[in-house]
Design a protein around this motif. Sequence first.
Motif, mmCIF file in Angstrom:
data_model
loop_
_atom_site.group_PDB
_atom_site.id
_atom_site.type_symbol
_atom_site.label_atom_id
_atom_site.label_comp_id
_atom_site.label_asym_id
_atom_site.label_seq_id
_atom_site.Cartn_x
_atom_site.Cartn_y
_atom_site.Cartn_z
ATOM 1 N N PRO A 1 -38.873 27.205 80.339
ATOM 2 C CA PRO A 1 -39.780 26.235 80.966
ATOM 3 C C PRO A 1 -39.926 25.007 80.069
ATOM 4 C CG PRO A 1 -40.800 28.413 80.665
ATOM 5 C CD PRO A 1 -39.588 28.358 79.813
ATOM 6 N N CYS A 2 -39.827 23.839 80.650
ATOM 7 C CA CYS A 2 -40.059 22.589 79.913
ATOM 8 C C CYS A 2 -41.197 21.848 80.596
ATOM 9 C CB CYS A 2 -38.793 21.736 79.900
ATOM 10 S SG CYS A 2 -37.580 22.259 78.685
ATOM 11 N N ARG A 3 -42.352 21.841 79.947
ATOM 12 C CA ARG A 3 -43.532 21.190 80.509
ATOM 13 C C ARG A 3 -44.118 20.225 79.476
ATOM 14 N NH1 ARG A 3 -44.508 26.753 81.876
ATOM 15 N NH2 ARG A 3 -44.126 27.128 84.092
ATOM 16 N N SER A 4 -44.640 19.129 79.968
ATOM 17 C CA SER A 4 -45.300 18.177 79.080
ATOM 18 C C SER A 4 -46.476 18.864 78.390
ATOM 19 C CB SER A 4 -45.791 16.965 79.874
ATOM 20 O OG SER A 4 -44.698 16.244 80.409
ATOM 21 N N THR B 1 -40.788 24.169 72.921
ATOM 22 C CA THR B 1 -40.187 24.755 74.118
ATOM 23 C C THR B 1 -39.977 26.252 73.943
ATOM 24 O OG1 THR B 1 -38.965 22.677 74.404
ATOM 25 C CG2 THR B 1 -38.298 24.543 75.758
ATOM 26 N N ASP C 1 -45.875 14.352 82.711
ATOM 27 C CA ASP C 1 -45.948 15.401 83.731
ATOM 28 C C ASP C 1 -44.597 16.050 84.020
ATOM 29 O OD1 ASP C 1 -48.700 14.863 84.042
ATOM 30 O OD2 ASP C 1 -48.228 13.204 85.396
ATOM 31 N N ASP D 1 -42.200 19.064 84.391
ATOM 32 C CA ASP D 1 -42.423 20.475 84.710
ATOM 33 C C ASP D 1 -41.182 21.039 85.397
ATOM 34 O OD1 ASP D 1 -43.409 22.969 85.193
ATOM 35 O OD2 ASP D 1 -44.898 22.365 86.677
ATOM 36 N N ARG E 1 -42.848 27.926 93.109
ATOM 37 C CA ARG E 1 -41.904 26.808 93.043
ATOM 38 C C ARG E 1 -41.255 26.599 94.405
ATOM 39 N NH1 ARG E 1 -41.620 23.938 88.002
ATOM 40 N NH2 ARG E 1 -42.665 25.289 86.500
ATOM 41 N N ASP F 1 -36.961 21.068 89.926
ATOM 42 C CA ASP F 1 -37.963 22.122 89.858
ATOM 43 C C ASP F 1 -37.387 23.285 89.055
ATOM 44 O OD1 ASP F 1 -40.093 23.784 90.242
ATOM 45 O OD2 ASP F 1 -40.101 23.682 92.421
ATOM 46 N N VAL G 1 -39.881 16.550 76.493
ATOM 47 C CA VAL G 1 -41.284 16.935 76.243
ATOM 48 C C VAL G 1 -41.633 17.003 74.766
ATOM 49 C CG1 VAL G 1 -41.435 18.179 78.428
ATOM 50 C CG2 VAL G 1 -40.764 19.423 76.363
ATOM 51 N N SER H 1 -38.905 14.506 87.655
ATOM 52 C CA SER H 1 -39.671 15.054 88.776
ATOM 53 C C SER H 1 -38.790 15.371 89.982
ATOM 54 C CB SER H 1 -40.787 14.087 89.189
ATOM 55 O OG SER H 1 -40.258 12.901 89.745
#
Length: 302
Positions: free
Chosen positions: A121-124, A268, A134, A136, A187, A242, A262, A239
């Motif tokens: 998962p790569c999220r801010s 990560t 943002d 995700d 998702r 997904d 991120v 963005s």
Amino acid sequence: MASFTFRKSMNLLPQLRFLRHYSPEVRTVTLIPGDGIGPEISASVQQIFSAANVPINWDVVDVTPVKTPDGKTGIPQSAIESVNRNKIGLKGPLMTPVGKGHRSLNLAIRKIFNLYANVRPCRSVEGYETLYKDVDVVTIRENTEGEYSGIEHEIVSGVVQSIKLITEGASRRVAEFAFNYAKSNGRSKVTAVHKANIMRMSDGLFLKCCRELAEQHPDIKFEERYLDTVCLNMVQDPSRFDVLVMPNLYGDILSDLCAGLVGGLGVTPSGNIGQDGALFESVHGTAPDIAEIGRASCRERV
């Protein structure tokens, strides 16, 4: 001990306490400290979990290769038994000498325990400013074959051949995992990443399996994209994506690219998921140049 890292990671304790309500029973987890900064960040993780009263007992094992009766080197049997017994583990970075014919310990561990899906998962991260907001996305990488099958040989002096292995069974398995992951995590879309325009048979087989699984999951939007196009689009606008599923080498490259969006590999997390267990790990290297000086961060392992 990275006392600075320990203090910096205390802001994660509320999340850890929240997780406490999900698993009240004490769980034994295999811990592989690793090399370089591995033991340092592993010790910090143990401190943080202890402070948060996370119900875990650590079964610490060493995976330094040992010689087997046939003269080959391999992972110690005690480490194999620990992971098989506990079904879940946490692993620090492991060093593999470059260009000397040594087999990657990371690859060996994945194959021994059949950890076929690598989930990144790569999220801010809140409070960690980058050029992107943002983010995700989740990359899911087939973990057992492809260019990392380790099938190489010298044809004649100065000419080396490396074989890319793609099988229907492994491709279907990771594609099914990707769609199930998307569904169970709310998702909406799965993107198959490939180069079937060039590698028509190998990537073509992988793509065929993804298409077949997409038909079985009509509630999840499906698209297919070339690797180079995904890399371009990802840095333009993450963005757009997904969940992404892909063969081994592509996943190694693209997941690191996403990490860069991120803040880097140090923020990560990574999980290697199999039929009967899972092994979570740091995705950065051993970083021996900063070992034991208090600069290593254990955030991605927590």
